[in-house]
Motif scaffolding. Structure first.
Motif, PDB file in Angstrom:
ATOM      1  N   THR A   1     -11.529  -3.355  -6.684  1.00  0.00           N
ATOM      2  CA  THR A   1     -11.357  -2.104  -6.294  1.00  0.00           C
ATOM      3  C   THR A   1     -10.233  -1.371  -7.027  1.00  0.00           C
ATOM      4  O   THR A   1      -9.304  -1.782  -7.352  1.00  0.00           O
ATOM      5  CB  THR A   1     -10.583  -2.056  -4.709  1.00  0.00           C
ATOM      6  N   LYS A   2     -10.782  -0.019  -7.337  1.00  0.00           N
ATOM      7  CA  LYS A   2      -9.927   0.964  -8.289  1.00  0.00           C
ATOM      8  C   LYS A   2      -8.967   1.848  -7.400  1.00  0.00           C
ATOM      9  O   LYS A   2      -9.585   2.576  -6.584  1.00  0.00           O
ATOM     10  CB  LYS A   2     -10.774   1.622  -9.335  1.00  0.00           C
ATOM     11  N   ILE A   3      -7.562   1.655  -7.584  1.00  0.00           N
ATOM     12  CA  ILE A   3      -6.648   2.539  -7.162  1.00  0.00           C
ATOM     13  C   ILE A   3      -6.015   3.386  -8.378  1.00  0.00           C
ATOM     14  O   ILE A   3      -5.616   2.963  -9.173  1.00  0.00           O
ATOM     15  CB  ILE A   3      -5.481   1.732  -6.195  1.00  0.00           C
ATOM     16  N   LEU A   4      -5.805   4.776  -7.966  1.00  0.00           N
ATOM     17  CA  LEU A   4      -5.253   5.676  -8.761  1.00  0.00           C
ATOM     18  C   LEU A   4      -3.938   5.626  -8.170  1.00  0.00           C
ATOM     19  O   LEU A   4      -3.527   6.161  -7.048  1.00  0.00           O
ATOM     20  CB  LEU A   4      -5.893   7.044  -8.780  1.00  0.00           C
ATOM     21  N   LEU A   5      -2.796   5.454  -9.189  1.00  0.00           N
ATOM     22  CA  LEU A   5      -1.416   5.510  -8.892  1.00  0.00           C
ATOM     23  C   LEU A   5      -0.869   6.680  -9.344  1.00  0.00           C
ATOM     24  O   LEU A   5      -0.877   6.829 -10.744  1.00  0.00           O
ATOM     25  CB  LEU A   5      -0.671   4.279  -9.218  1.00  0.00           C
ATOM     26  N   VAL A   6      -0.514   7.705  -8.544  1.00  0.00           N
ATOM     27  CA  VAL A   6       0.175   9.049  -9.425  1.00  0.00           C
ATOM     28  C   VAL A   6       1.731   8.833  -9.200  1.00  0.00           C
ATOM     29  O   VAL A   6       2.071   9.118  -8.001  1.00  0.00           O
ATOM     30  CB  VAL A   6      -0.469  10.207  -8.557  1.00  0.00           C
ATOM     31  N   GLU A   7       2.605   8.606 -10.043  1.00  0.00           N
ATOM     32  CA  GLU A   7       3.724   8.215  -9.810  1.00  0.00           C
ATOM     33  C   GLU A   7       4.685   8.594 -11.155  1.00  0.00           C
ATOM     34  O   GLU A   7       4.292   8.129 -12.208  1.00  0.00           O
ATOM     35  CB  GLU A   7       4.163   6.867  -9.387  1.00  0.00           C
ATOM     36  N   ASP A   8       5.760   9.417 -11.069  1.00  0.00           N
ATOM     37  CA  ASP A   8       6.269   9.571 -12.145  1.00  0.00           C
ATOM     38  C   ASP A   8       7.410   8.795 -12.761  1.00  0.00           C
ATOM     39  O   ASP A   8       7.854   8.688 -13.774  1.00  0.00           O
ATOM     40  CB  ASP A   8       6.745  11.387 -12.298  1.00  0.00           C
ATOM     41  N   ASN A   9       7.940   8.137 -11.606  1.00  0.00           N
ATOM     42  CA  ASN A   9       9.246   7.270 -11.910  1.00  0.00           C
ATOM     43  C   ASN A   9       8.760   5.855 -12.474  1.00  0.00           C
ATOM     44  O   ASN A   9       7.929   5.149 -11.864  1.00  0.00           O
ATOM     45  CB  ASN A   9       9.814   6.905 -10.647  1.00  0.00           C
ATOM     46  N   GLU A  10       9.276   5.685 -13.831  1.00  0.00           N
ATOM     47  CA  GLU A  10       8.641   4.518 -14.505  1.00  0.00           C
ATOM     48  C   GLU A  10       8.898   3.185 -13.655  1.00  0.00           C
ATOM     49  O   GLU A  10       7.987   2.486 -13.739  1.00  0.00           O
ATOM     50  CB  GLU A  10       9.300   4.286 -15.759  1.00  0.00           C
ATOM     51  N   MET A  11      10.192   2.874 -13.027  1.00  0.00           N
ATOM     52  CA  MET A  11      10.303   1.909 -12.405  1.00  0.00           C
ATOM     53  C   MET A  11       9.559   1.403 -11.184  1.00  0.00           C
ATOM     54  O   MET A  11       8.790   0.656 -11.092  1.00  0.00           O
ATOM     55  CB  MET A  11      12.007   1.697 -11.949  1.00  0.00           C
TER      56      MET A  11
ATOM     57  N   MET B   1       6.454  -1.338 -11.048  1.00  0.00           N
ATOM     58  CA  MET B   1       6.688  -2.524  -9.904  1.00  0.00           C
ATOM     59  C   MET B   1       5.541  -2.354  -8.823  1.00  0.00           C
ATOM     60  O   MET B   1       4.637  -3.518  -8.643  1.00  0.00           O
ATOM     61  CB  MET B   1       7.988  -2.088  -8.992  1.00  0.00           C
ATOM     62  N   LEU B   2       5.134  -0.970  -8.715  1.00  0.00           N
ATOM     63  CA  LEU B   2       3.979  -0.903  -7.630  1.00  0.00           C
ATOM     64  C   LEU B   2       2.388  -1.478  -8.486  1.00  0.00           C
ATOM     65  O   LEU B   2       1.856  -1.976  -7.753  1.00  0.00           O
ATOM     66  CB  LEU B   2       3.660   0.473  -7.356  1.00  0.00           C
ATOM     67  N   SER B   3       2.236  -0.956  -9.444  1.00  0.00           N
ATOM     68  CA  SER B   3       0.981  -1.344 -10.359  1.00  0.00           C
ATOM     69  C   SER B   3       0.958  -2.808 -10.376  1.00  0.00           C
ATOM     70  O   SER B   3      -0.138  -3.362 -10.358  1.00  0.00           O
ATOM     71  CB  SER B   3       0.877  -0.568 -11.769  1.00  0.00           C
ATOM     72  N   ARG B   4       2.126  -3.592 -10.577  1.00  0.00           N
ATOM     73  CA  ARG B   4       2.091  -4.957 -10.824  1.00  0.00           C
ATOM     74  C   ARG B   4       1.731  -5.669  -9.391  1.00  0.00           C
ATOM     75  O   ARG B   4       0.892  -6.572  -9.562  1.00  0.00           O
ATOM     76  CB  ARG B   4       3.354  -5.631 -11.673  1.00  0.00           C
ATOM     77  N   ARG B   5       2.356  -5.126  -8.485  1.00  0.00           N
ATOM     78  CA  ARG B   5       2.294  -5.733  -7.238  1.00  0.00           C
ATOM     79  C   ARG B   5       0.878  -5.419  -6.721  1.00  0.00           C
ATOM     80  O   ARG B   5       0.082  -6.467  -6.083  1.00  0.00           O
ATOM     81  CB  ARG B   5       3.075  -5.410  -6.162  1.00  0.00           C
ATOM     82  N   LEU B   6       0.262  -4.299  -6.759  1.00  0.00           N
ATOM     83  CA  LEU B   6      -1.203  -3.889  -6.587  1.00  0.00           C
ATOM     84  C   LEU B   6      -2.271  -4.922  -7.266  1.00  0.00           C
ATOM     85  O   LEU B   6      -3.121  -5.369  -6.935  1.00  0.00           O
ATOM     86  CB  LEU B   6      -1.598  -2.554  -6.653  1.00  0.00           C
ATOM     87  N   ALA B   7      -1.822  -5.160  -8.678  1.00  0.00           N
ATOM     88  CA  ALA B   7      -2.925  -5.840  -9.551  1.00  0.00           C
ATOM     89  C   ALA B   7      -2.812  -7.219  -9.055  1.00  0.00           C
ATOM     90  O   ALA B   7      -3.740  -7.965  -9.065  1.00  0.00           O
ATOM     91  CB  ALA B   7      -2.450  -5.915 -10.995  1.00  0.00           C
ATOM     92  N   ARG B   8      -1.702  -7.806  -8.876  1.00  0.00           N
ATOM     93  CA  ARG B   8      -1.560  -9.153  -8.198  1.00  0.00           C
ATOM     94  C   ARG B   8      -2.366  -9.318  -7.084  1.00  0.00           C
ATOM     95  O   ARG B   8      -2.708 -10.510  -6.256  1.00  0.00           O
ATOM     96  CB  ARG B   8      -0.092  -9.564  -8.035  1.00  0.00           C
ATOM     97  N   ASN B   9      -2.506  -8.358  -5.810  1.00  0.00           N
ATOM     98  CA  ASN B   9      -3.394  -8.084  -4.852  1.00  0.00           C
ATOM     99  C   ASN B   9      -4.713  -8.107  -5.005  1.00  0.00           C
ATOM    100  O   ASN B   9      -5.439  -7.445  -4.078  1.00  0.00           O
ATOM    101  CB  ASN B   9      -2.798  -7.390  -3.803  1.00  0.00           C
ATOM    102  N   GLY B  10      -5.092  -8.008  -6.491  1.00  0.00           N
ATOM    103  CA  GLY B  10      -6.565  -8.004  -6.541  1.00  0.00           C
ATOM    104  C   GLY B  10      -7.005  -6.508  -6.713  1.00  0.00           C
ATOM    105  O   GLY B  10      -8.300  -6.169  -6.923  1.00  0.00           O
ATOM    106  N   PHE B  11      -6.362  -5.339  -7.010  1.00  0.00           N
ATOM    107  CA  PHE B  11      -6.640  -3.942  -7.284  1.00  0.00           C
ATOM    108  C   PHE B  11      -6.713  -3.809  -8.843  1.00  0.00           C
ATOM    109  O   PHE B  11      -5.932  -4.340  -9.498  1.00  0.00           O
ATOM    110  CB  PHE B  11      -5.842  -3.307  -6.649  1.00  0.00           C
ATOM    111  N   GLU B  12      -7.483  -2.803  -9.113  1.00  0.00           N
ATOM    112  CA  GLU B  12      -7.615  -2.568 -10.498  1.00  0.00           C
ATOM    113  C   GLU B  12      -6.515  -1.084 -10.536  1.00  0.00           C
ATOM    114  O   GLU B  12      -6.969  -0.099  -9.641  1.00  0.00           O
ATOM    115  CB  GLU B  12      -8.934  -2.032 -11.229  1.00  0.00           C
TER     116      GLU B  12
END
Length: 123
Positions: free
Chosen positions: A2-12, A16-27
């Motif tokens: 399942t693909k999620i678009l994360l729109v976030e300007d803060n690099e940290m 953090m959020l992209s890695r945690r979502l990927a670990r939970n099975g999301f692209e």
């Protein structure tokens, strides 16, 4: 996946959020400003968008309005992410077309529950 678009300007936050979502099975597809978010929503057709509200170029409210105004992306659920936790902030996000609202710092279990609910992935 399942693909999620994360729109976030803060690099940290983004990292953090992209890695945690990927670990939970999301692209995870990432945009760093509101305009890029609108463009990627159209080109990538994600199943769901996590939209920070305080963004450069185009803020999250306007980016959400544009996503929801386009027939090709109008059906994509948008969850607003904001550090502003006032009731008026929730109302403003919902008025812009967001389908749900979550506060920062992100509590991953709560956010995952909202994502799964919006995507119909409940066990």
């Amino acid at each position: 996946m399942t693909k999620i678009l994360l729109v976030e300007d803060n690099e940290m936050n983004r990292d953090m959020l992209s890695r945690r979502l990927a670990r939970n099975g999301f692209e995870v597809v990432i945009a760093v400003n509101g305009q890029e978010g609108v463009d990627l929503a159209l080109s990538e057709k994600p199943a769901l968008i996590l939209m920070d509200m305080s963004l450069p170029v185009l803020d999250g409210w306007e980016a959400t309005r544009q996503v929801k105004a386009n027939p090709e992306t109008a059906g994509i659920p948008v969850i607003a992410l904001t550090a502003h936790a006032m009731a008026s902030d929730r109302e403003q996000a919902m008025a812009a077309g967001c389908d749900d609202f979550d506060t920062k710092p992100v509590e991953l279990p709560r956010l995952l529950e909202k994502i799964k609910t919006r995507l119909g992935l409940q066990e």
